[in-house]
Scaffold this motif. Structure first.
Motif, PDB file in Angstrom:
ATOM      1  N   TYR A   2       0.839  -1.209   0.000  1.00  9.27           N
ATOM      2  CA  TYR A   2       0.000   0.000   0.000  1.00  9.27           C
ATOM      3  C   TYR A   2       0.867   1.250   0.000  1.00  9.27           C
ATOM      4  O   TYR A   2       0.556   2.224  -0.707  1.00  9.27           O
ATOM      5  CB  TYR A   2      -0.910  -0.011   1.217  1.00  9.27           C
ATOM      6  N   GLU A   3       1.938   1.230   0.764  1.00  8.67           N
ATOM      7  CA  GLU A   3       2.853   2.379   0.769  1.00  8.67           C
ATOM      8  C   GLU A   3       3.486   2.574  -0.602  1.00  8.67           C
ATOM      9  O   GLU A   3       3.662   3.713  -1.056  1.00  8.67           O
ATOM     10  CB  GLU A   3       3.934   2.167   1.828  1.00  8.67           C
ATOM     11  N   GLU A   4       3.819   1.468  -1.262  1.00  5.00           N
ATOM     12  CA  GLU A   4       4.406   1.572  -2.604  1.00  5.00           C
ATOM     13  C   GLU A   4       3.394   2.148  -3.593  1.00  5.00           C
ATOM     14  O   GLU A   4       3.731   3.014  -4.410  1.00  5.00           O
ATOM     15  CB  GLU A   4       4.857   0.181  -3.070  1.00  5.00           C
ATOM     16  N   VAL A   5       2.144   1.669  -3.511  1.00  4.29           N
ATOM     17  CA  VAL A   5       1.099   2.195  -4.390  1.00  4.29           C
ATOM     18  C   VAL A   5       0.891   3.683  -4.136  1.00  4.29           C
ATOM     19  O   VAL A   5       0.816   4.498  -5.073  1.00  4.29           O
ATOM     20  CB  VAL A   5      -0.225   1.419  -4.171  1.00  4.29           C
ATOM     21  N   THR A   6       0.789   4.050  -2.857  1.00  4.53           N
ATOM     22  CA  THR A   6       0.593   5.453  -2.507  1.00  4.53           C
ATOM     23  C   THR A   6       1.760   6.309  -2.981  1.00  4.53           C
ATOM     24  O   THR A   6       1.568   7.415  -3.503  1.00  4.53           O
ATOM     25  CB  THR A   6       0.430   5.599  -0.987  1.00  4.53           C
ATOM     26  N   GLY A   7       2.983   5.788  -2.825  1.00  2.00           N
ATOM     27  CA  GLY A   7       4.163   6.518  -3.285  1.00  2.00           C
ATOM     28  C   GLY A   7       4.156   6.737  -4.788  1.00  2.00           C
ATOM     29  O   GLY A   7       4.476   7.820  -5.270  1.00  2.00           O
ATOM     30  N   ARG A   8       3.778   5.687  -5.521  1.00  2.00           N
ATOM     31  CA  ARG A   8       3.734   5.826  -6.985  1.00  2.00           C
ATOM     32  C   ARG A   8       2.669   6.832  -7.408  1.00  2.00           C
ATOM     33  O   ARG A   8       2.897   7.652  -8.305  1.00  2.00           O
ATOM     34  CB  ARG A   8       3.454   4.472  -7.626  1.00  2.00           C
ATOM     35  N   LEU A   9       1.502   6.760  -6.781  1.00  2.00           N
ATOM     36  CA  LEU A   9       0.444   7.714  -7.135  1.00  2.00           C
ATOM     37  C   LEU A   9       0.849   9.138  -6.780  1.00  2.00           C
ATOM     38  O   LEU A   9       0.554  10.080  -7.528  1.00  2.00           O
ATOM     39  CB  LEU A   9      -0.853   7.333  -6.416  1.00  2.00           C
ATOM     40  N   ASN A  10       1.533   9.301  -5.663  1.00  2.00           N
ATOM     41  CA  ASN A  10       2.027  10.636  -5.289  1.00  2.00           C
ATOM     42  C   ASN A  10       3.071  11.132  -6.277  1.00  2.00           C
ATOM     43  O   ASN A  10       3.097  12.324  -6.625  1.00  2.00           O
ATOM     44  CB  ASN A  10       2.614  10.606  -3.882  1.00  2.00           C
ATOM     45  N   ASP A  11       3.940  10.220  -6.741  1.00  2.00           N
ATOM     46  CA  ASP A  11       4.945  10.595  -7.739  1.00  2.00           C
ATOM     47  C   ASP A  11       4.273  11.047  -9.033  1.00  2.00           C
ATOM     48  O   ASP A  11       4.693  12.034  -9.654  1.00  2.00           O
ATOM     49  CB  ASP A  11       5.884   9.418  -8.021  1.00  2.00           C
ATOM     50  N   GLN A  12       3.225  10.290  -9.435  1.00  2.00           N
ATOM     51  CA  GLN A  12       2.509  10.679 -10.649  1.00  2.00           C
ATOM     52  C   GLN A  12       1.846  12.041 -10.482  1.00  2.00           C
ATOM     53  O   GLN A  12       1.872  12.882 -11.394  1.00  2.00           O
ATOM     54  CB  GLN A  12       1.462   9.620 -10.985  1.00  2.00           C
ATOM     55  N   LEU A  13       1.253  12.257  -9.317  1.00  2.00           N
ATOM     56  CA  LEU A  13       0.607  13.551  -9.063  1.00  2.00           C
ATOM     57  C   LEU A  13       1.628  14.673  -9.050  1.00  2.00           C
ATOM     58  O   LEU A  13       1.397  15.749  -9.655  1.00  2.00           O
ATOM     59  CB  LEU A  13      -0.129  13.491  -7.723  1.00  2.00           C
ATOM     60  N   ASN A  14       2.778  14.441  -8.413  1.00  2.00           N
ATOM     61  CA  ASN A  14       3.819  15.468  -8.374  1.00  2.00           C
ATOM     62  C   ASN A  14       4.354  15.767  -9.769  1.00  2.00           C
ATOM     63  O   ASN A  14       4.666  16.920 -10.092  1.00  2.00           O
ATOM     64  CB  ASN A  14       4.963  15.014  -7.464  1.00  2.00           C
ATOM     65  N   THR A  15       4.471  14.716 -10.592  1.00  2.00           N
ATOM     66  CA  THR A  15       4.949  14.914 -11.972  1.00  2.00           C
ATOM     67  C   THR A  15       3.986  15.790 -12.755  1.00  2.00           C
ATOM     68  O   THR A  15       4.396  16.695 -13.496  1.00  2.00           O
ATOM     69  CB  THR A  15       5.115  13.559 -12.662  1.00  2.00           C
ATOM     70  N   ARG A  16       2.681  15.531 -12.588  1.00  2.00           N
ATOM     71  CA  ARG A  16       1.685  16.329 -13.315  1.00  2.00           C
ATOM     72  C   ARG A  16       1.658  17.777 -12.814  1.00  2.00           C
ATOM     73  O   ARG A  16       1.543  18.718 -13.610  1.00  2.00           O
ATOM     74  CB  ARG A  16       0.310  15.681 -13.156  1.00  2.00           C
ATOM     75  N   ILE A  17       1.743  17.923 -11.498  1.00  2.00           N
ATOM     76  CA  ILE A  17       1.778  19.284 -10.945  1.00  2.00           C
ATOM     77  C   ILE A  17       3.026  20.014 -11.422  1.00  2.00           C
ATOM     78  O   ILE A  17       2.981  21.217 -11.759  1.00  2.00           O
ATOM     79  CB  ILE A  17       1.733  19.228  -9.404  1.00  2.00           C
ATOM     80  N   TYR A  18       4.138  19.306 -11.480  1.00  2.00           N
ATOM     81  CA  TYR A  18       5.390  19.907 -11.954  1.00  2.00           C
ATOM     82  C   TYR A  18       5.258  20.335 -13.413  1.00  2.00           C
ATOM     83  O   TYR A  18       5.697  21.439 -13.795  1.00  2.00           O
ATOM     84  CB  TYR A  18       6.518  18.882 -11.791  1.00  2.00           C
ATOM     85  N   LEU A  19       4.644  19.460 -14.226  1.00  2.00           N
ATOM     86  CA  LEU A  19       4.452  19.803 -15.639  1.00  2.00           C
ATOM     87  C   LEU A  19       3.567  21.041 -15.779  1.00  2.00           C
ATOM     88  O   LEU A  19       3.857  21.946 -16.588  1.00  2.00           O
ATOM     89  CB  LEU A  19       3.828  18.615 -16.367  1.00  2.00           C
ATOM     90  N   LEU A  20       2.505  21.075 -14.983  1.00  2.00           N
ATOM     91  CA  LEU A  20       1.628  22.249 -15.034  1.00  2.00           C
ATOM     92  C   LEU A  20       2.357  23.505 -14.580  1.00  2.00           C
ATOM     93  O   LEU A  20       2.109  24.603 -15.100  1.00  2.00           O
ATOM     94  CB  LEU A  20       0.390  22.007 -14.163  1.00  2.00           C
ATOM     95  N   SER A  21       3.263  23.370 -13.621  1.00  2.00           N
ATOM     96  CA  SER A  21       4.032  24.519 -13.152  1.00  2.00           C
ATOM     97  C   SER A  21       4.956  25.038 -14.249  1.00  2.00           C
ATOM     98  O   SER A  21       5.117  26.250 -14.432  1.00  2.00           O
ATOM     99  CB  SER A  21       4.852  24.134 -11.915  1.00  2.00           C
ATOM    100  N   ILE A  22       5.594  24.119 -14.992  1.00  2.15           N
ATOM    101  CA  ILE A  22       6.458  24.520 -16.108  1.00  2.15           C
ATOM    102  C   ILE A  22       5.654  25.263 -17.165  1.00  2.15           C
ATOM    103  O   ILE A  22       6.066  26.323 -17.677  1.00  2.15           O
ATOM    104  CB  ILE A  22       7.144  23.287 -16.718  1.00  2.15           C
ATOM    105  N   ILE A  23       4.472  24.688 -17.482  1.00 10.82           N
ATOM    106  CA  ILE A  23       3.629  25.329 -18.498  1.00 10.82           C
ATOM    107  C   ILE A  23       3.196  26.719 -18.024  1.00 10.82           C
ATOM    108  O   ILE A  23       3.195  27.694 -18.803  1.00 10.82           O
ATOM    109  CB  ILE A  23       2.405  24.444 -18.800  1.00 10.82           C
ATOM    110  N   THR A  24       2.832  26.800 -16.739  1.00  5.18           N
ATOM    111  CA  THR A  24       2.437  28.095 -16.187  1.00  5.18           C
ATOM    112  C   THR A  24       3.596  29.084 -16.250  1.00  5.18           C
ATOM    113  O   THR A  24       3.412  30.268 -16.589  1.00  5.18           O
ATOM    114  CB  THR A  24       1.968  27.924 -14.732  1.00  5.18           C
ATOM    115  N   GLY A  25       4.801  28.609 -15.933  1.00  8.14           N
ATOM    116  CA  GLY A  25       5.974  29.480 -15.981  1.00  8.14           C
ATOM    117  C   GLY A  25       6.254  29.992 -17.378  1.00  8.14           C
ATOM    118  O   GLY A  25       6.726  31.116 -17.567  1.00  8.14           O
TER     119      GLY A  25
END
Length: 325
Positions: free
Chosen positions: A250-273
């Motif tokens: 469960y921790e691994e699943v949660t970590g992967r989903l958090n990584d995916q969410l962080n990647t998308r937020i990061y991409l949106l931040s780059i686009i916003t920048g």
């Protein structure tokens, strides 16, 4: 009313050779110790059972209350020269969850054993069939041990299913199916915790039973019971393993989903920048006041677009040098 409707599920007098003679309520009321060891299996929710235990069983009030109690936890207590035992078994009843375990209450002494339940305990049904086929227990100690063995044996498939389930979920994780796993992992861990909550105290109760010095409970019974304790200990350890594996998965699943969410937020931040400065410029040029540069020039639009492209390219080069993408 039939005997079953009156709460008598099984009644046997053991012949000492693995077989037994089946009794009805009338026979039970006339039974004497000279006939052989008596086993009664009763439905404690039926009023006739409570009346018989209270008025005709000659049992201690503590034993009667324990046999009629709705709420129980695994236990083993000596009472006079008998044993008061409460055990749990896997719920195999139709339309029931296996982890919603069934309770079995026992009082055993040298000449009789009385067991009570509310929901069907198939381990007791197994024991009755063994007696009918003349391959059952020979005395009161055998009754206790055999019934305990059947309760534990019926847990085997459930524990195996839990281990196979966590194996399947771990394999699914390797295939990057994170989104479908969280609910399944939580459900599996819930089942494991429920089983573990019941089996831990049951192991202690059986160990206490193994340690009791009752004259009709001989060394052979204790050896058999020790095997039951060892088997139950192994099941508890396997449940602990399944619980820990589900937690790690469960921790691994949660970590992967958090990584995916962080990647998308990061991409949106780059686009916003990237679009923030050009949005500022286009917004500034779009105000309806005089003096806007290139407002009258036929090349004005092209020059502004080119300027914006230069700004975007410059930003990309800057982000690249900063290793932001």
């Amino acid at each position: 009313m039939t005997d079953t409707e009156k709460g008598l599920i099984h009644a046997f007098v053991l012949d000492g050779q693995g077989g037994a003679r089946q009794l009805d309520w009338a026979d039970v009321r006339h039974w004497t110790q000279e006939e052989g060891v008596l086993w009664l299996h009763l439905d404690y929710t039926v009023p006739e059972v409570a009346a018989w235990l209270t008025e005709e069983s000659d049992l201690d009030e503590i034993v009667i209350n324990a046999l009629l109690s709705e709420e129980t936890r695994p236990r083993c207590d000596p009472v006079d020269n008998g044993l008061l035992i409460s055990l749990r078994g896997v719920n195999h009843n139709p339309d029931s969850d296996a982890e919603d375990m069934v309770s079995l209450r026992l009082y055993a002494e040298s000449t009789r054993m009385i067991s009570t339940r509310q929901r069907t305990v198939y381990s007791a049904t197994d024991l009755a069939k063994r007696l009918q086929n003349s391959i059952g227990p020979a005395d009161s100690g055998d009754l206790v041990v055999t019934l305990t063995e059947r309760l534990i044996t019926r847990m085997s498939q459930v524990i195996t299913d839990l281990e196979e389930s966590v194996d399947s979920l771990e394999e699914a994780l390797l295939e990057n199916n994170e989104h479908t796993l969280r609910g399944q992992l939580l459900m599996l861990r819930r089942k494991t915790i429920l089983f573990r909550r019941h089996l831990g105290p049951q192991r202690e109760a059986l160990y206490h039973l193994y340690s009791e010095r009752i004259n009709w409970f001989n060394q052979n019974h204790r050896l058999q019971l020790r095997e039951c304790v060892d088997q139950l200990t192994r099941y508890v350890e396997e449940l602990d393993s399944v619980r820990d594996r589900t937690a790690v998965t469960y921790e691994e699943v949660t970590g992967r989903l958090n990584d995916q969410l962080n990647t998308r937020i990061y991409l949106l931040s780059i686009i916003t920048g990237i679009f923030l400065p050009i949005s500022f410029i286009t917004g500034l040029l779009g105000i309806n006041v005089g003096g806007i540069p290139l407002a009258e020039s036929p090349w004005g639009f092209g020059i502004v677009v080119g300027l914006l492209l230069v700004i975007v390219i410059g930003e990309l080069i800057y982000f690249r040098r900063k290793r932001w993408y």
